[in-house]
Design a protein around this motif. Structure first.
Motif, PDB file in Angstrom:
ATOM      1  N   GLY A 174      40.780   1.133  46.146  1.00 22.23           N
ATOM      2  CA  GLY A 174      40.308   2.621  46.012  1.00 22.23           C
ATOM      3  C   GLY A 174      39.413   2.951  44.762  1.00 22.23           C
ATOM      4  O   GLY A 174      39.323   4.065  44.443  1.00 22.23           O
ATOM      5  N   ASP A 175      38.824   1.981  44.385  1.00 21.49           N
ATOM      6  CA  ASP A 175      37.844   1.981  43.206  1.00 21.49           C
ATOM      7  C   ASP A 175      36.344   1.840  43.779  1.00 21.49           C
ATOM      8  O   ASP A 175      36.021   0.428  43.203  1.00 21.49           O
ATOM      9  N   PRO A 176      35.613   2.593  44.063  1.00 19.74           N
ATOM     10  CA  PRO A 176      34.300   2.135  44.843  1.00 19.74           C
ATOM     11  C   PRO A 176      33.533   1.867  43.704  1.00 19.74           C
ATOM     12  O   PRO A 176      32.290   1.162  43.861  1.00 19.74           O
ATOM     13  N   VAL A 177      33.523   2.454  42.529  1.00 18.37           N
ATOM     14  CA  VAL A 177      32.619   1.927  41.225  1.00 18.37           C
ATOM     15  C   VAL A 177      32.731   0.501  40.963  1.00 18.37           C
ATOM     16  O   VAL A 177      31.587  -0.008  41.155  1.00 18.37           O
ATOM     17  N   LYS A 178      34.043  -0.064  40.627  1.00 19.73           N
ATOM     18  CA  LYS A 178      33.928  -1.627  40.573  1.00 19.73           C
ATOM     19  C   LYS A 178      33.860  -2.196  41.629  1.00 19.73           C
ATOM     20  O   LYS A 178      33.055  -3.358  41.419  1.00 19.73           O
ATOM     21  N   ALA A 179      34.186  -1.918  43.027  1.00 25.32           N
ATOM     22  CA  ALA A 179      33.693  -2.484  44.058  1.00 25.32           C
ATOM     23  C   ALA A 179      32.179  -2.756  44.069  1.00 25.32           C
ATOM     24  O   ALA A 179      31.839  -3.449  44.411  1.00 25.32           O
ATOM     25  N   THR A 180      31.554  -1.591  43.961  1.00 26.52           N
ATOM     26  CA  THR A 180      29.891  -1.625  44.117  1.00 26.52           C
ATOM     27  C   THR A 180      29.411  -2.567  42.955  1.00 26.52           C
ATOM     28  O   THR A 180      28.538  -3.269  43.255  1.00 26.52           O
ATOM     29  N   ASP A 181      29.861  -2.587  41.820  1.00 24.05           N
ATOM     30  CA  ASP A 181      29.643  -3.351  40.706  1.00 24.05           C
ATOM     31  C   ASP A 181      29.608  -4.948  41.146  1.00 24.05           C
ATOM     32  O   ASP A 181      28.694  -5.684  40.925  1.00 24.05           O
ATOM     33  N   ASP A 207      28.590  -4.924  53.440  1.00 27.19           N
ATOM     34  CA  ASP A 207      29.619  -4.589  52.771  1.00 27.19           C
ATOM     35  C   ASP A 207      29.233  -3.122  51.833  1.00 27.19           C
ATOM     36  O   ASP A 207      29.916  -2.310  51.559  1.00 27.19           O
ATOM     37  N   ILE A 208      28.057  -3.284  50.910  1.00 28.58           N
ATOM     38  CA  ILE A 208      27.686  -2.246  50.364  1.00 28.58           C
ATOM     39  C   ILE A 208      27.358  -1.045  51.039  1.00 28.58           C
ATOM     40  O   ILE A 208      27.924   0.104  50.869  1.00 28.58           O
ATOM     41  N   ALA A 212      29.262   2.641  50.653  1.00 26.81           N
ATOM     42  CA  ALA A 212      28.652   3.890  50.545  1.00 26.81           C
ATOM     43  C   ALA A 212      28.952   5.092  51.689  1.00 26.81           C
ATOM     44  O   ALA A 212      28.961   6.053  51.421  1.00 26.81           O
ATOM     45  N   PHE A 213      29.043   4.525  52.871  1.00 27.15           N
ATOM     46  CA  PHE A 213      29.360   5.336  54.126  1.00 27.15           C
ATOM     47  C   PHE A 213      30.786   5.859  54.076  1.00 27.15           C
ATOM     48  O   PHE A 213      30.909   7.179  54.112  1.00 27.15           O
ATOM     49  N   ASP A 214      31.634   5.110  53.414  1.00 29.89           N
ATOM     50  CA  ASP A 214      32.904   5.480  53.368  1.00 29.89           C
ATOM     51  C   ASP A 214      33.022   6.814  52.203  1.00 29.89           C
ATOM     52  O   ASP A 214      33.831   7.499  52.258  1.00 29.89           O
ATOM     53  N   GLN A 215      32.163   6.749  51.205  1.00 34.82           N
ATOM     54  CA  GLN A 215      32.083   7.638  50.090  1.00 34.82           C
ATOM     55  C   GLN A 215      31.144   8.839  50.588  1.00 34.82           C
ATOM     56  O   GLN A 215      31.122   9.622  49.757  1.00 34.82           O
ATOM     57  N   GLY A 216      30.422   8.822  51.740  1.00 36.11           N
ATOM     58  CA  GLY A 216      29.660   9.896  52.164  1.00 36.11           C
ATOM     59  C   GLY A 216      28.301  10.160  51.568  1.00 36.11           C
ATOM     60  O   GLY A 216      27.777  10.872  51.422  1.00 36.11           O
ATOM     61  N   ILE A 217      28.071   8.610  51.140  1.00 41.39           N
ATOM     62  CA  ILE A 217      26.738   8.490  50.273  1.00 41.39           C
ATOM     63  C   ILE A 217      25.770   7.891  51.392  1.00 41.39           C
ATOM     64  O   ILE A 217      25.528   6.710  51.604  1.00 41.39           O
ATOM     65  N   THR A 253      25.339   6.348  60.996  1.00 49.14           N
ATOM     66  CA  THR A 253      24.982   6.911  59.713  1.00 49.14           C
ATOM     67  C   THR A 253      23.999   8.268  59.732  1.00 49.14           C
ATOM     68  O   THR A 253      23.970   9.214  59.358  1.00 49.14           O
ATOM     69  N   LEU A 254      23.196   7.793  60.834  1.00 45.41           N
ATOM     70  CA  LEU A 254      22.208   8.949  61.203  1.00 45.41           C
ATOM     71  C   LEU A 254      22.747  10.229  61.882  1.00 45.41           C
ATOM     72  O   LEU A 254      22.465  10.936  61.648  1.00 45.41           O
ATOM     73  N   LYS A 255      23.646   9.709  62.685  1.00 42.64           N
ATOM     74  CA  LYS A 255      24.551  10.921  62.958  1.00 42.64           C
ATOM     75  C   LYS A 255      25.084  11.702  61.822  1.00 42.64           C
ATOM     76  O   LYS A 255      24.989  13.246  61.954  1.00 42.64           O
TER      77      LYS A 255
END
Length: 416
Positions: A174-181, A207-208, A212-217, A253-255
């Motif tokens: 549950g740490d998207p910042v470290k995951a993205t890094d 994966d990236i 991002a999708f899961d975070q709403g970005i 995502t487009l939806k």
């Protein structure tokens, strides 16, 4: 020089093939008893244990594993094999005990950064994943990364897979910042190794994008999904299911971005691929039809949503899928019906009720619960009904992961 090296390979392969042909003849002639005379016949405890393990005779396998370890108590291959057996049995704590014991022996023999320890730490990470102990798994993965960086340098496939494993684990934690890094580090290494157009790079982009999708970005998710799709289109034929999966991810995502027309176009392109692969009647096809129906509903195109949902229901009925899937689609159809009813006269509404009754009777589905209403109420708008969160009947395939080193979420443990 290349030819000489290749000949040496054949010097191993050709005798092996000849021996295997001899085995076939032995079985055909009913002379299994002569197998022990084969040059390849192994009579050691570990081989016998592995044989019993493959037959799921775990007690017999345990006896021979223990016999092998008793004979060679510092043989880490034997200890790890025994740990894998406990893993298969679901006794992950016992598996961890064996893997830790093997790791200590490796360190005593070859030092704190011997290459074998990387795989050993990955084994320990996977066992802790099974126990849902993400932080301990991360600790082992960080040790694996340190060994691989020390042994191979920063630009090695093993290091790329270590970064990817850590990214997935931090996502799970549950740490998207470290995951993205970590995902980004894996991507940089992998591009240097294989270039932009590779299965591994596509998988990391995916994966990236999913993170991002899961975070709403959604803008970032859309960009990365499209980069992954562009690579897949160059790697696979147009009718490959990996392409259809990416198309649906982009459409989802487009939806979210309310680009409904483009999303529907991509969903239908994915549907065409799935129909080419599976045929017209398959649960995956039914699920995609349902996704298009849901998209149309979000765009307030209730008639189109109803049409696609009816097609989806027909697929699930014809494939004799789970009753829960059918009920999910039926509930969605009823939701469409309530929206359409706002603009229907009584005759149109009665026609929809009749069609629904026929569909339910087709497979003995339970009848719709009718709400009592007076003649005057038929023309009135019904009260708004709060709907539960949308449910998709069938799960899609998982993300694509590179295979340069073991992925901590795979079932099989790394072979030392």
């Amino acid at each position: 020089e290349d030819a000489e090296n290749l000949v040496k390979v054949y010097q191993v392969i050709i005798p092996l093939m000849q021996e295997l042909r001899g085995w076939t003849t032995t079985f055909d002639q009913g002379k299994e008893g002569t197998l022990s005379k084969s040059k390849l016949f192994a009579d050691d405890n570990l081989t016998i244990a592995e044989g019993y393990l493959r037959m799921c005779l775990f007690q017999k396998a345990k006896e021979y594993y223990l016999a092998a370890i008793e004979k060679e108590p510092t043989n880490t291959s034997f200890i790890n094999a025994f740990g894998k057996m406990w893993n298969k049995l679901g006794n992950f704590r016992k598996a961890i005990e064996m893997f830790e014991k093997a790791a200590e022996i490796m360190k005593e023999k070859n030092g704190e950064t011997c290459p074998e320890l990387s795989s050993q730490y990955s084994n320990l990470a996977m066992a802790n994943v099974q126990l849902n102990d993400q932080l301990q798994a991360i600790s082992w993965l960080e040790k694996a990364l340190h060994v691989d960086e020390t042994t191979y340098g920063m630009g090695h496939p093993y290091v790329a897979q270590d970064y990817l494993n850590l990214g997935k684990m931090w996502k799970k934690q549950g740490d998207p910042v470290k995951a993205t890094d970590y995902y980004q580090k894996a991507l940089e290494v992998q591009i240097k190794l294989s270039g932009e157009k590779s299965l591994e790079v596509s998988g990391i982009y995916n994966d990236i994008a999913q993170l991002a999708f899961d975070q709403g970005i959604y803008d970032m998710a859309l960009e990365k999904f499209r980069q992954a799709l562009a690579i897949d289109r160059q790697l696979y034929s147009g009718s490959n299911l990996k392409i259809s999966t990416k198309l649906k991810s982009i459409a989802d995502t487009l939806k979210q971005l309310q680009s409904f027309d483009e999303a529907q176009q991509l969903f239908e392109e994915a549907l065409t691929i799935e129909q080419q692969v599976y045929g017209q009647v398959h649960p995956v096809v039914g699920t995609t039809l349902y996704s298009i129906a849901s998209l149309c509903f979000s765009a307030a195109q209730y008639q189109k949503a109803m049409d696609f949902a009816l097609r989806s229901l027909e697929v699930f009925i014809n494939t004799e899928g789970d009753e829960e899937d059918k009920e999910t689609v039926l509930a969605f159809i009823e939701k469409c019906q309530r929206e359409m009813r706002k603009n229907m006269n009584r005759d149109e509404y009665e026609e929809w009720k009749r069609r629904m009754a026929e569909l339910r009777a087709l497979k003995n589905l339970p009848p719709e619960v009718e709400e009592e209403e007076s003649e005057e109420e038929v023309e009135e708008e019904p009260e708004e009904v709060e709907e539960e969160g949308e449910k998709i009947p069938i799960l899609r395939e998982t993300n694509i992961i590179g295979s340069s080193k073991i992925n901590v979420f795979e079932d099989n443990f790394f072979e030392l």
